[in-house]
Motif scaffolding. Structure first.
Motif, short mmCIF file in Angstrom:
data_model
loop_
_atom_site.label_atom_id
_atom_site.label_comp_id
_atom_site.label_asym_id
_atom_site.label_seq_id
_atom_site.Cartn_x
_atom_site.Cartn_y
_atom_site.Cartn_z
N LEU A 22 0.87 -1.07 -0.03
CA LEU A 22 0.21 -0.03 0.11
C LEU A 22 1.09 1.16 0.03
CD1 LEU A 22 -2.84 1.27 0.27
CD2 LEU A 22 -2.60 0.67 2.79
N ILE A 24 0.58 5.57 -0.45
CA ILE A 24 -0.33 6.56 -0.45
C ILE A 24 0.63 7.78 -0.66
CG2 ILE A 24 -1.83 7.88 0.80
CD1 ILE A 24 -1.76 5.02 2.57
N ASN A 44 -2.98 14.25 -4.90
CA ASN A 44 -2.70 12.95 -4.07
C ASN A 44 -3.48 11.74 -4.42
OD1 ASN A 44 -5.28 13.53 -3.30
ND2 ASN A 44 -5.08 12.65 -1.26
N VAL A 46 -3.91 7.06 -4.21
CA VAL A 46 -3.36 5.73 -3.51
C VAL A 46 -2.42 5.29 -4.72
CG1 VAL A 46 -3.96 3.48 -2.82
CG2 VAL A 46 -4.90 5.52 -1.92
N ILE A 51 -2.45 -7.00 -3.67
CA ILE A 51 -2.83 -8.18 -2.88
C ILE A 51 -2.02 -9.16 -3.83
CG2 ILE A 51 -4.21 -9.83 -1.44
CD1 ILE A 51 -5.95 -7.29 -0.57
N PHE A 69 -5.27 -2.91 -7.51
CA PHE A 69 -6.40 -2.11 -7.48
C PHE A 69 -6.44 -0.80 -7.36
CE2 PHE A 69 -6.70 -6.34 -5.18
CZ PHE A 69 -7.62 -6.92 -5.64
N GLY A 71 -8.82 2.87 -8.31
CA GLY A 71 -9.82 3.66 -9.08
C GLY A 71 -10.81 2.73 -9.82
N VAL A 369 3.46 0.83 3.24
CA VAL A 369 3.76 -0.47 4.25
C VAL A 369 3.32 -1.69 3.15
CG1 VAL A 369 1.10 -0.42 4.64
CG2 VAL A 369 2.57 -1.77 5.94
N ILE B 51 -13.69 -8.78 0.78
CA ILE B 51 -12.56 -9.82 1.33
C ILE B 51 -11.52 -8.51 1.57
CG2 ILE B 51 -10.95 -11.42 0.76
CD1 ILE B 51 -12.68 -12.97 -1.09
N VAL B 53 -8.00 -7.95 4.11
CA VAL B 53 -6.70 -8.40 4.94
C VAL B 53 -6.01 -7.31 5.88
CG1 VAL B 53 -6.03 -9.71 2.95
CG2 VAL B 53 -4.88 -7.60 3.11
N TYR B 63 -1.88 -2.61 9.45
CA TYR B 63 -2.25 -2.15 7.61
C TYR B 63 -3.77 -2.95 7.55
CZ TYR B 63 -1.15 -6.99 6.96
OH TYR B 63 -0.90 -8.24 7.10
N LYS B 64 -4.53 -2.29 6.72
CA LYS B 64 -5.76 -2.83 6.67
C LYS B 64 -6.20 -2.43 4.88
CE LYS B 64 -10.64 -2.85 8.21
NZ LYS B 64 -11.55 -2.34 8.99
N MET B 65 -6.45 -3.34 4.23
CA MET B 65 -7.21 -3.28 2.90
C MET B 65 -8.31 -4.15 2.81
SD MET B 65 -3.87 -3.28 0.55
CE MET B 65 -5.13 -3.67 -0.97
N LEU B 67 -11.71 -5.05 0.01
CA LEU B 67 -12.08 -4.76 -1.26
C LEU B 67 -13.71 -5.14 -1.42
CD1 LEU B 67 -8.90 -6.65 -2.85
CD2 LEU B 67 -9.52 -4.19 -2.90
N ILE B 76 -12.13 -0.19 -3.38
CA ILE B 76 -11.55 -0.31 -2.33
C ILE B 76 -12.32 0.36 -1.01
CG2 ILE B 76 -9.40 0.48 -1.09
CD1 ILE B 76 -7.83 0.13 -3.70
N ALA B 79 -8.12 1.49 3.01
CA ALA B 79 -6.82 0.98 2.67
C ALA B 79 -6.08 1.88 3.49
CB ALA B 79 -6.56 1.52 1.14
N ILE B 80 -5.59 1.37 4.65
CA ILE B 80 -4.90 2.28 5.65
C ILE B 80 -3.68 1.60 6.20
CG2 ILE B 80 -5.63 3.19 7.95
CD1 ILE B 80 -8.43 2.04 7.61
N LEU B 81 -2.94 2.59 6.35
CA LEU B 81 -1.65 2.45 7.09
C LEU B 81 -1.66 3.13 8.57
CD1 LEU B 81 1.54 1.78 7.80
CD2 LEU B 81 2.03 3.79 6.22
N VAL B 92 -3.41 6.92 7.66
CA VAL B 92 -3.11 7.41 6.52
C VAL B 92 -3.75 6.67 5.66
CG1 VAL B 92 -0.82 6.96 6.47
CG2 VAL B 92 -1.59 8.66 4.93
N GLY B 93 -4.46 7.13 4.56
CA GLY B 93 -5.07 6.28 3.53
C GLY B 93 -6.49 6.60 3.34
N GLN B 94 -7.24 5.71 2.95
CA GLN B 94 -8.74 5.75 2.78
C GLN B 94 -9.42 5.16 3.99
OE1 GLN B 94 -10.96 5.82 -1.02
NE2 GLN B 94 -11.78 3.80 -0.40
N VAL B 128 -9.66 9.21 1.01
CA VAL B 128 -8.22 9.26 1.32
C VAL B 128 -7.89 10.40 2.35
CG1 VAL B 128 -6.00 9.39 0.33
CG2 VAL B 128 -7.80 8.30 -0.79
N ILE B 150 -11.01 7.06 -3.69
CA ILE B 150 -10.15 6.62 -4.28
C ILE B 150 -10.63 6.49 -5.88
CG2 ILE B 150 -8.79 4.62 -5.30
CD1 ILE B 150 -8.47 3.71 -2.37
N MET C 65 -16.37 -17.93 -1.36
CA MET C 65 -16.70 -16.74 -2.26
C MET C 65 -15.15 -17.09 -3.35
SD MET C 65 -17.16 -13.22 -0.25
CE MET C 65 -16.55 -12.41 -1.47
#
Lengths: 371, 371, 371
Positions: A22, A24, A44, A46, A51, A69, A71, A369, B51, B53, B63-65, B67, B76, B79-81, B92-94, B128, B150, C65
């Motif tokens: 990821l 940003i 700005n 992403v 993944i 992934f 837009g 990250v 889904i 992670v 971290y977290k993403m 979808l 998305i 989408a976070i750090l 930071v992130g979406q 974001v 995003i 899924m």
């Protein structure tokens, strides 16, 4: 407590590992005031949200699939079935076609937010194909045949190409050297009748390209690359050059476009060094990371990047970029980056008033990250 | 047998956990017969298929993403750090911009199939940005600056906003209280010149919106929210209000639109209670789940939901909805839901014959699993 | 060393397993020279790139899924919430509607690169619905009601269908028999007013269909299928037939189109046999795999495939295909395949000069891995 499990496994050699990244970005692009373009100024995005999964299959096989992934869309980056026998690795599916050191180095480990201007400009991308890689001691030989990127590979697309690369990478004590060359041929066939080379001003959150050949009629592309790198403790030096020759239809003169860069970097934190593995730059693992009483690794880099898209009557423009980056790597999997670039243009594709020669400043920050 | 492994881990603090959700909806929307619209009557859809992670990174990072896959596209969501230091969390992130209790509560744990009408109507969405969250004892303070989602964040988009929220959540024995307020500013800048507020009749498998402001010229949005909730054993009460003020260009009067809801819920099965964690409603964990000799948890809820999209010359209409829901939670990760809504319209955007004042019945069922 | 962990688990019965597949195809389609079509000749593609997740939920529930990534898009294949009680399995969400043996057999385990011509031609696909499956001893009974595929399931789509299937699968020593029949009804309602049946020449990397009904006005479809298979050690026989009747609007005659195939296969490597599990063909597990001193499994197959899209005044054409395949399965999770097909056309939808009767040769290779 049981030991941590980092990958799923089945008896016999089957395994599964997830991974991802990821990035940003934010920053600004400052062009002469006479250029009015909503893509300039603050921006700005992403930059990358990916993944992937990879693992081993009994019998010497392996697999890798990675998804990007962005837009509202998804793109397959890697989709590879591999087989390893001794020093030789065979790969089938979509993968990188041995373009050169920086293109093959993961975007997680580059010294600047964006790779050298020539890499995107000359349309380096992963393509579906079949390749072999032979690595023994300090020598690496790679070659393959490819068709096109999955996204472009419809039933009517019969483009194809062939790529080869050789690297020697001797290591003398702490001193790692890397020298290589590659050659690339691509026949556009019926898939396209034109190529267009262009480039952003070293940051990706803008879509303004000050240099741009526009569409030029083309039959095939022939590229040559040279690459050189050295790492010695906290210091590294690296540079590449790439010539892209376009075979134009009929009696038209064939232009050769050129790009290259030279870079020097230095770690300010003692004991840190740029990673190098598998004939590519690799992860920086801070000697004193955050969370273990340290501050992580701090590196400064300077780069000169050149891209010349003018030749044989095509006036795409020349971009000379002078950049510095400051990279903070708190721990193995995180990275924060600050970039400043001064881009000087000659014969730019976008006029500033009546002038095609001017400068553009780019500033960018990135939080990153990977896992 | 070795103990089960619920997440992948590497020594030093790296971890990886997959998660996801699946919601399958069906039902019907019954409007006056004089309204002819193919989106009315029976409808069904896969409401959410997600889904994600997430995990930890050595040094206090995470971290977290996530979808969302719907109708051939992918979006998305998160989408976070992140970085956690003591009571403060930086992101930071979406991510969500602190809109209010129900918007921040996971869709897996809401009392009705859809959130309050004002949440979607006022275009609540992840964006974001960069934010900080401070939580200590019963107090939570949150604030951040954001650009855009995003999907909308192309190079020409220079919209931005700022958001702040405060919550107090005292717990007295079994009695959990939650009270909060938030303020939201968003400058549309060059990204858009209009806003449009509209809403479905409490179910999502229709695309018919009976209230709708249409596009109205706008420069910025200013929103205020209040939120209140209480849980005491099987009983809970909750409600929110939100005022959305639109700054229109030039001398046009600025309308303020308003939405809110009040809800009460009760568990019929002894020992069950609504989950509350991290200043949000959380998972219901049935005391006597299916598979362990029990029947799971059964809850009934009633809600009044109000949305007024008419003000200062804009006639978007008023929706008053009266709903009941029956939720069966067989086990921690599954849920089946039945919703009935009576929606009353005034000044509706769709005419029933010549009348803009009428009622619409919505009925919905949902099967849900998360992991 | 601790034993390998192949799936994530939480106490109480929660589990999570990732899975996926990758198929890379290349080959050629050779038609009479008088047909000029850029989709003919050499072609290649990533045929399938899929990643999925599945697992158990406490209380007898489970989830699945699966996502397919192709050419910049993503499609949900399976999105299922299941419940198992004794011999009965309930499923809600998007899943296969019991079309027949080969459609239900995973594409990882079919004898040829593409399934029987009638399966795609008659628009077999997963749809959102609710179904029950009862299996005890040698008997399997399945039935369900379905709406449409997630990608087509917008708010205006009110199509629906019902499907039922019965299978008996006695096993006598090493001899596995499989016999079944199914019936399928689908009411197009307002979702579509036409159907179009067409088919590729047994390979997918071309988009040229030599037989094609074009759009024909339709109100509903009624299909009947019969299926038969037998496995005895290295030998297997299998075949299916399917009748698709189209109810045309008003007084138009209703055509019945027909497809079917017959196949025989044999393993050249001693001890190998075609897998059969859950009333479907399943994985081949080589007795002597690569990596354990063996060569894997080698199988040869021959198939006759027939598709007749001409009836009741509709002239879609007739395709008779004669094919052979050679399959090498080095290990449980990998497979390499070679296909050759001779396709004979009558009343083809594409003319070769002035003739609608001609032959087309298809040749294909596939590299495959799953995990």
């Amino acid at each position: 407590a049981p030991p941590p499990v980092a990958r799923l496994e089945k008896p016999g050699g089957w395994s599964f590992e997830p991974f991802g990244r990821l990035m940003i970005d934010a920053g600004s692009v400052d062009a002469p005031a006479s250029i009015s373009d909503p893509g300039l100024g603050f921006g700005n995005e992403v930059r990358r949200a990916r993944i992937g999964v990879q693992g081993d299959i009994p019998g010497g096989f392996d697999y890798k699939m990675e998804l990007e992934f962005t837009g509202g869309a998804v793109e397959i980056t890697d989709a590879i079935l591999g087989y390893e026998a001794g020093d030789t690795k065979l790969s089938v599916g979509q993968h990188n076609n041995f373009q050169g050191l920086e293109e093959l180095t993961s975007s997680r480990f580059t010294s600047f937010m964006e790779r050298a201007a020539f890499t995107d400009a000359f349309d380096f991308q992963r393509r579906v194909g079949l390749s072999a890689s032979y690595g023994k001691g300090m020598v690496l030989l790679q070659g393959g045949v490819f068709t096109d990127n999955i996204d472009n590979l419809d039933a009517d697309n019969n483009s194809w190409g062939a790529d080869a690369r050789a690297v020697v990478a001797p290591k003398l004590g702490n001193f790692q050297l890397h020298a290589g060359g590659s050659v690339h041929y691509r026949d556009l066939n019926d898939a396209q009748t034109t190529v267009r080379y262009r480039q952003r001003p070293q940051v990706h959150f803008t879509d303004t390209r000050f240099i741009n050949t526009g569409n030029i009629g083309a039959v095939s592309e022939l590229g040559y690359g040279l690459e050189l790198a050295a790492i010695n403790g906290p210091l590294h030096l690296t540079g590449e050059t790439f010539w892209q020759q376009v075979d134009r239809p009929g009696a038209l003169t064939d232009p050769t476009f050129f790009g290259g860069y030279a870079e020097v970097g230095y770690f300010l934190t003692p004991g840190d060094s740029r990673g190098y593995k598998g004939n590519k730059f690799d992860r920086v693992k801070p000697k004193n990371p955050v969370g273990k009483g340290g501050f992580g690794a701090v590196q400064v880099n300077a780069r000169y990047d050149h891209l010349d898209l003018s030749d044989a009557g095509v006036i795409g423009g020349i971009q000379d970029s002078f950049g510095v980056s400051l990279i903070w790597t708190p721990s193995d999997y995180t990275r924060f980056m600050l970039n400043y670039w001064r881009n000087q243009y000659r014969d730019a594709a976008i006029l500033a008033g009546t002038s095609a020669d001017y400068s553009v400043d780019s500033f960018g920050v990135r939080a990153q990250v990977d896992f």
